[in-house]
Design a protein around this motif. Structure first.
Motif, PDB file in Angstrom:
ATOM      1  N   GLU A 198      -8.545 -36.017 -60.996  1.00  0.00           N
ATOM      2  CA  GLU A 198      -7.484 -35.869 -61.972  1.00  0.00           C
ATOM      3  C   GLU A 198      -8.428 -35.544 -63.455  1.00  0.00           C
ATOM      4  N   LEU A 199      -7.541 -34.689 -64.413  1.00  0.00           N
ATOM      5  CA  LEU A 199      -7.850 -34.361 -65.554  1.00  0.00           C
ATOM      6  C   LEU A 199      -6.917 -35.074 -66.574  1.00  0.00           C
ATOM      7  N   LYS A 200      -7.449 -35.606 -67.738  1.00  0.00           N
ATOM      8  CA  LYS A 200      -6.863 -36.360 -68.589  1.00  0.00           C
ATOM      9  C   LYS A 200      -6.800 -35.766 -69.966  1.00  0.00           C
ATOM     10  N   ILE A 201      -6.084 -34.986 -70.460  1.00  0.00           N
ATOM     11  CA  ILE A 201      -6.025 -34.341 -71.571  1.00  0.00           C
ATOM     12  C   ILE A 201      -6.017 -35.003 -72.849  1.00  0.00           C
ATOM     13  N   ASP A 202      -6.848 -35.059 -73.548  1.00  0.00           N
ATOM     14  CA  ASP A 202      -7.048 -35.867 -74.784  1.00  0.00           C
ATOM     15  C   ASP A 202      -5.862 -35.970 -75.842  1.00  0.00           C
ATOM     16  N   LYS A 203      -5.620 -36.933 -76.369  1.00  0.00           N
ATOM     17  CA  LYS A 203      -4.625 -37.279 -77.099  1.00  0.00           C
ATOM     18  C   LYS A 203      -4.541 -36.328 -78.457  1.00  0.00           C
ATOM     19  N   SER A 204      -5.810 -36.081 -78.779  1.00  0.00           N
ATOM     20  CA  SER A 204      -5.586 -35.124 -79.935  1.00  0.00           C
ATOM     21  C   SER A 204      -4.893 -33.821 -79.949  1.00  0.00           C
ATOM     22  N   PHE A 205      -5.130 -33.007 -78.424  1.00  0.00           N
ATOM     23  CA  PHE A 205      -4.344 -31.879 -78.097  1.00  0.00           C
ATOM     24  C   PHE A 205      -2.796 -32.243 -77.777  1.00  0.00           C
ATOM     25  N   VAL A 206      -2.799 -33.359 -77.182  1.00  0.00           N
ATOM     26  CA  VAL A 206      -1.293 -33.601 -76.904  1.00  0.00           C
ATOM     27  C   VAL A 206      -0.287 -33.914 -78.239  1.00  0.00           C
ATOM     28  N   MET A 207      -0.882 -34.677 -79.178  1.00  0.00           N
ATOM     29  CA  MET A 207      -0.229 -35.129 -80.323  1.00  0.00           C
ATOM     30  C   MET A 207      -0.018 -33.999 -81.291  1.00  0.00           C
ATOM     31  N   GLY A 208      -0.818 -32.791 -81.003  1.00  0.00           N
ATOM     32  CA  GLY A 208      -0.555 -31.509 -82.006  1.00  0.00           C
ATOM     33  C   GLY A 208       0.183 -30.430 -81.013  1.00  0.00           C
ATOM     34  N   MET A 209       0.873 -30.979 -80.245  1.00  0.00           N
ATOM     35  CA  MET A 209       1.880 -30.156 -79.372  1.00  0.00           C
ATOM     36  C   MET A 209       3.108 -29.649 -80.084  1.00  0.00           C
ATOM     37  N   ASP A 215      -2.923 -26.122 -80.153  1.00  0.00           N
ATOM     38  CA  ASP A 215      -2.927 -27.313 -79.160  1.00  0.00           C
ATOM     39  C   ASP A 215      -2.210 -27.170 -77.846  1.00  0.00           C
ATOM     40  N   SER A 216      -0.744 -26.440 -78.128  1.00  0.00           N
ATOM     41  CA  SER A 216       0.155 -26.262 -77.074  1.00  0.00           C
ATOM     42  C   SER A 216      -0.438 -25.315 -75.998  1.00  0.00           C
ATOM     43  N   LEU A 217      -1.365 -24.254 -76.546  1.00  0.00           N
ATOM     44  CA  LEU A 217      -1.920 -23.274 -75.388  1.00  0.00           C
ATOM     45  C   LEU A 217      -3.143 -24.108 -74.957  1.00  0.00           C
ATOM     46  N   ILE A 218      -4.018 -25.032 -75.647  1.00  0.00           N
ATOM     47  CA  ILE A 218      -4.820 -25.763 -74.818  1.00  0.00           C
ATOM     48  C   ILE A 218      -4.337 -26.671 -73.762  1.00  0.00           C
ATOM     49  N   VAL A 219      -3.441 -27.288 -74.113  1.00  0.00           N
ATOM     50  CA  VAL A 219      -2.516 -28.263 -72.968  1.00  0.00           C
ATOM     51  C   VAL A 219      -2.073 -27.452 -72.016  1.00  0.00           C
ATOM     52  N   LYS A 220      -1.265 -26.347 -72.392  1.00  0.00           N
ATOM     53  CA  LYS A 220      -1.051 -25.311 -71.290  1.00  0.00           C
ATOM     54  C   LYS A 220      -2.117 -24.888 -70.312  1.00  0.00           C
ATOM     55  N   VAL A 238       1.280 -39.406 -75.563  1.00  0.00           N
ATOM     56  CA  VAL A 238       2.459 -38.806 -75.689  1.00  0.00           C
ATOM     57  C   VAL A 238       3.358 -39.910 -76.496  1.00  0.00           C
ATOM     58  N   GLU A 239       3.851 -39.524 -77.856  1.00  0.00           N
ATOM     59  CA  GLU A 239       4.541 -40.415 -78.626  1.00  0.00           C
ATOM     60  C   GLU A 239       6.033 -40.054 -78.572  1.00  0.00           C
ATOM     61  N   ASN A 240       6.572 -38.826 -78.308  1.00  0.00           N
ATOM     62  CA  ASN A 240       8.107 -38.761 -78.539  1.00  0.00           C
ATOM     63  C   ASN A 240       8.573 -37.825 -77.341  1.00  0.00           C
ATOM     64  N   GLN A 241      10.035 -37.657 -77.148  1.00  0.00           N
ATOM     65  CA  GLN A 241      10.691 -37.210 -76.291  1.00  0.00           C
ATOM     66  C   GLN A 241      10.429 -35.800 -76.460  1.00  0.00           C
ATOM     67  N   VAL A 242      10.247 -34.874 -77.454  1.00  0.00           N
ATOM     68  CA  VAL A 242      10.030 -33.659 -77.549  1.00  0.00           C
ATOM     69  C   VAL A 242       8.790 -33.231 -76.749  1.00  0.00           C
ATOM     70  N   ILE A 243       7.742 -34.021 -77.029  1.00  0.00           N
ATOM     71  CA  ILE A 243       6.589 -33.621 -76.088  1.00  0.00           C
ATOM     72  C   ILE A 243       6.498 -33.860 -74.677  1.00  0.00           C
ATOM     73  N   THR A 244       7.364 -34.840 -74.208  1.00  0.00           N
ATOM     74  CA  THR A 244       7.507 -35.168 -72.963  1.00  0.00           C
ATOM     75  C   THR A 244       8.127 -34.058 -72.423  1.00  0.00           C
ATOM     76  N   ASP A 245       9.349 -33.436 -72.892  1.00  0.00           N
ATOM     77  CA  ASP A 245      10.043 -32.385 -72.589  1.00  0.00           C
ATOM     78  C   ASP A 245       9.080 -31.032 -72.341  1.00  0.00           C
ATOM     79  N   LYS A 246       8.276 -31.071 -73.394  1.00  0.00           N
ATOM     80  CA  LYS A 246       7.594 -29.724 -73.469  1.00  0.00           C
ATOM     81  C   LYS A 246       6.426 -29.771 -72.136  1.00  0.00           C
ATOM     82  N   LEU A 247       5.840 -31.105 -71.857  1.00  0.00           N
ATOM     83  CA  LEU A 247       4.800 -31.275 -70.886  1.00  0.00           C
ATOM     84  C   LEU A 247       5.664 -31.002 -69.406  1.00  0.00           C
ATOM     85  N   ARG A 248       6.831 -31.435 -69.505  1.00  0.00           N
ATOM     86  CA  ARG A 248       7.617 -31.225 -68.280  1.00  0.00           C
ATOM     87  C   ARG A 248       7.823 -29.677 -67.929  1.00  0.00           C
TER      88      ARG A 248
END
Ligand code: C2E
Ligand code: MG
Ligand code: MG
Ligand code: MG
Length: 290
Positions: A198-209, A215-220, A238-248
């Motif tokens: 497993e890779l666990k993406i650091d929260k600094s990138f996720v929170m910037g999404m 940041d979105s491109l790095i996560v992708k 992951v602090e909100n629904q918008v980011i959860t939806d983007k990750l989905r």
């Protein structure tokens, strides 16, 4: 206190570890008795399996319930524990505490896979894989009920020894994850070689999404990299629904963060998960909203 990274030669000054200060000296001596005095606590933070809307994994995070200082967060004492080597005893205590409670954890919402954070010290201890396997046998817990989180920097401290330890842990059935992925100095050659699940993406990138396009491109890209290498991928912070939806939409496997839940004391986690699994069962995976 000056720590020198072997692979980079870069010196890092850490003010918190000034061993001449009375504050540091008392912290060091109190920490030495934290396990015996029953002052350490395991907190658990759930991870959402995004596609199914279920929770079948969690991360164990240590807290120090100090008689005077109150609940001390890990960043305030882990550096001390690493410096003195006491971290090895703490790591084993974390595994034992979770293993001891595994039946309870599995009873509330199905089998649970628990991630535990390792330190460089654990990776450099040749006997660590055997000690861990003995603990699992003692408590009758399968090794694949655990995932071990390791940072890139912990691996790159002594890559050859780390690789040997990780191979032994993987052979014994433990799952392995690279924590804070993208923030350390790692090499893709190691990523290819190491038996990591497993890779666990650091929260600094996720929170910037939700703001920063890069940041979105790095996560992708990290999700694609993980999947192309046959690994699963978790987003932390992951602090909100918008980011959860983007990750989905990006096919990220799991989401961990305050939006789903803060880390909870073990008994509270079990109650939370039971309630969550009952609510989730009443909804379909596609309409699921947290
Ligand atoms: P980590 O392993 O990357 O753990 C994730 C940290 O992010 C945790 O902080 C968690 O509470 C926090 N977090 C979770 N969701 C969110 C969110 O949505 N937003 C924000 N801003 N933060 C979130 P915590 O518990 O303070 O732990 C900090 C670090 O201390 C951990 O980072 C890990 O490196 C270390 N640590 C914690 N427990 C242990 C342990 O048992 N052993 C070792 N060796 N290290 C540990
Ligand atoms: Mg972690
Ligand atoms: Mg992390
Ligand atoms: Mg982190």
């Amino acid at each position: 206190y000056v720590a020198k990274n072997k692979s980079t030669g870069i010196q890092v000054y850490n003010a918190a570890l000034d061993s001449s200060s009375p504050e540091t000296l008392s912290m060091l001596s109190e920490l030495r008795n934290a396990v015996e005095n029953n002052e350490l606590r395991v907190y658990l933070q759930p991870k959402l399996h995004i596609a199914s809307g279920t929770v079948s994994s969690a991360e164990a995070l240590v807290r120090w319930q100090h008689p005077v200082r109150g609940l001390v967060p890990p960043m305030q004492f882990i550096p001390f524990a690493e410096q003195t080597g006491y971290i090895r005893q703490m790591t084993l205590w974390m595994f034992e505490e979770v293993a001891r409670n595994m039946q309870l954890l599995n009873s509330a919402g199905g089998p649970l896979c628990v991630s535990v954070n390792l330190s460089t010290r654990d990776l450099l201890d040749q006997d660590f894989p055997d000690k861990l396997e003995d603990l699992m046998r003692k408590h009758g817990v399968a090794t694949d009920s655990f995932c071990l989180e390791i940072t890139e920097s912990a691996i790159m401290d002594d890559p050859d020894r780390a690789e040997a330890t990780l191979n032994r842990l993987s052979q014994r059935g433990f799952k392995l994850s690279i924590d804070d992925f993208g923030t350390g100095y790692s090499s893709l050659a190691y990523l290819k070689r190491l038996p990591v699940n497993e890779l666990k993406i650091d929260k600094s990138f996720v929170m910037g999404m939700d703001g920063d396009e890069s940041d979105s491109l790095i996560v992708k890209s990290t999700i694609e990299l993980a999947h192309n290498l046959g690994k699963t991928v978790v987003a932390e912070g992951v602090e909100n629904q918008v980011i959860t939806d983007k990750l989905r939409a990006l096919s990220c496997d799991e989401a961990q963060g305050y939006h789903l839940s803060r880390p909870l004391p073990l008994e509270q986690f079990t109650a939370w998960r039971l309630k969550f699994s009952e609510t989730a069962a009443a909804q379909t995976a596609t309409t699921f909203q947290i």
